[in-house]
Design a protein around this motif. Structure first.
Motif, short mmCIF file in Angstrom:
data_model
loop_
_atom_site.label_atom_id
_atom_site.label_comp_id
_atom_site.label_asym_id
_atom_site.label_seq_id
_atom_site.Cartn_x
_atom_site.Cartn_y
_atom_site.Cartn_z
N THR A 138 -4.60 8.83 3.15
CA THR A 138 -3.72 7.66 3.20
C THR A 138 -4.48 6.34 3.22
OG1 THR A 138 -3.59 7.88 5.62
CG2 THR A 138 -1.83 8.88 4.32
N VAL A 143 -1.06 5.71 -3.30
CA VAL A 143 -0.01 6.54 -3.91
C VAL A 143 1.26 5.72 -4.01
CG1 VAL A 143 1.32 8.67 -3.73
CG2 VAL A 143 -1.03 8.60 -2.88
N ASP A 144 1.83 5.67 -5.19
CA ASP A 144 3.05 4.91 -5.40
C ASP A 144 4.24 5.61 -4.72
OD1 ASP A 144 1.75 3.02 -6.95
OD2 ASP A 144 2.02 4.20 -8.79
N PRO A 145 5.20 4.83 -4.22
CA PRO A 145 6.40 5.41 -3.62
C PRO A 145 7.11 6.35 -4.60
CG PRO A 145 6.29 3.07 -3.16
CD PRO A 145 5.20 3.35 -4.14
N LEU A 146 7.70 7.39 -4.07
CA LEU A 146 8.39 8.37 -4.91
C LEU A 146 9.68 7.78 -5.46
CD1 LEU A 146 7.97 11.51 -2.63
CD2 LEU A 146 6.57 10.86 -4.60
N PRO A 181 3.09 6.93 6.63
CA PRO A 181 2.98 7.25 5.20
C PRO A 181 4.25 7.86 4.63
CG PRO A 181 1.63 8.74 6.54
CD PRO A 181 2.07 7.63 7.43
N THR A 182 5.01 8.60 5.47
CA THR A 182 6.27 9.18 4.99
C THR A 182 7.27 8.08 4.64
OG1 THR A 182 5.99 11.20 6.29
CG2 THR A 182 8.23 10.65 5.61
N LEU A 185 6.01 6.22 1.43
CA LEU A 185 6.09 7.00 0.19
C LEU A 185 7.52 7.38 -0.17
CD1 LEU A 185 3.05 9.41 0.65
CD2 LEU A 185 3.16 7.35 -0.74
N GLY A 188 9.64 3.62 0.18
CA GLY A 188 9.07 2.46 -0.49
C GLY A 188 9.05 1.18 0.32
#
Length: 291
Positions: A138, A143-146, A181-182, A185, A188
């Protein structure tokens, strides 16, 4: 017959020295966590087991109590930095994650009180390695948001909440290292908003786990070690504040690998921990095996 370790306590003429050492240990852990924006509970747990000699379940309960106090004291400062009005558009995220984390917290706490001591040490060791990997990823990989539809996102939020609740209960942590991070991700949100939302999820989640732990006889470790609990908690809070002020002083490229290595080393030590081992800290503590 199984053997366990009676909780450590302050004894003898070295009591004042012991208070100072425990405060210092808590402060160091707080500084380590504060410098990367965490409370440090993931570093405190192996310390409670490996240095101060608490049995696995006792260490989890002690760690959970300290984490709960640290989160409560962190809330006013967090709300001062980001007013509650700025968080109101995001309360659906808190409710979504709580729908799973409250269940997970009860399940995780229940498992912790039912697992054999050796198994619990192995579980903690594995989770420390998981946290180390997550901490590394992390901080070093963007990492881009889902991008998912609302319904799958809600389902994923509940599922993530369950997992986070279980892990937080089994380690006695607030779960911010998993929640932040949850939230970033899956939903957003800005990382500062995510930090405040994680506290809103952590507090009720910890209370549920605490309620489950209170039904186990090992919960008495808190009453038997009040001085230790208060001293290390004060040290942790002080260290977290100092660590926050030092945020960015040590480059992440230097600090993060060291902290990850520390967690991995702790993981191995806890995994191989012998519940019959007695720990002594600078001659200031004693422990007695219970058969």
């Amino acid at each position: 017959m199984k053997s366990a370790v009676r909780p450590l306590s302050f004894q003898g003429p070295a009591r004042e020295q012991s208070v100072a050492l425990v405060f210092l240990a808590g402060a160091i852990i707080g500084v380590l966590g504060g410098m990367i924006g965490l409370g440090g509970a993931e570093f405190r747990l192996p310390l409670l087991i490996g240095v101060f000699g608490f049995a696995a379940l006792q260490a989890i309960i002690m760690n959970k109590a300290m984490s709960l106090i640290v989160v409560i004291t962190a809330l006013p400062a967090r709300l001062f930095a980001i007013p509650i009005g700025d968080l109101s558009p995001y309360w659906f995220i808190v409710l979504n994650l709580l729908a799973g984390s409250l269940i997970g917290a009860w399940i995780g706490a229940h498992w912790a009180t039912r697992l054999k001591s050796k198994t619990l040490y192995r579980v903690i060791g594995a989770l420390l390695a998981l946290i180390a990997a997550l901490l590394f990823c992390t901080h070093f990989f963007a990492v881009d948001p889902l991008t998912v539809a609302d319904a799958p996102r809600i389902i994923a939020g509940v599922a993530a909440g369950v997992i986070i609740g279980v892990v937080a209960a089994l380690m006695g942590v607030a779960g911010g290292e998993l929640l932040i991070p949850t939230i970033v991700l899956l939903f957003g949100t800005d990382i500062k908003i995510a930090g405040s939302l994680s506290l809103a999820v952590s507090l009720p989640t910890m209370l549920v786990a605490f309620a489950r732990f209170s039904r186990d006889k090992s919960f008495s470790v808190l009453g038997q070690n009040k001085r230790f609990l208060v001293t290390m908690t004060l040290g942790s809070i002080t260290g977290t504040i100092i660590g926050g002020l030092l945020l960015g002083v040590i480059p992440s490229l230097v600090l993060l690998p060291l902290l990850v290595a520390l967690l991995l080393l702790s993981s191995v030590k806890v995994w191989n921990h012998d519940s019959r081992t007695q720990a002594y800290f600078c001659g200031s503590f004693t422990s007695t095996p219970v058969v």
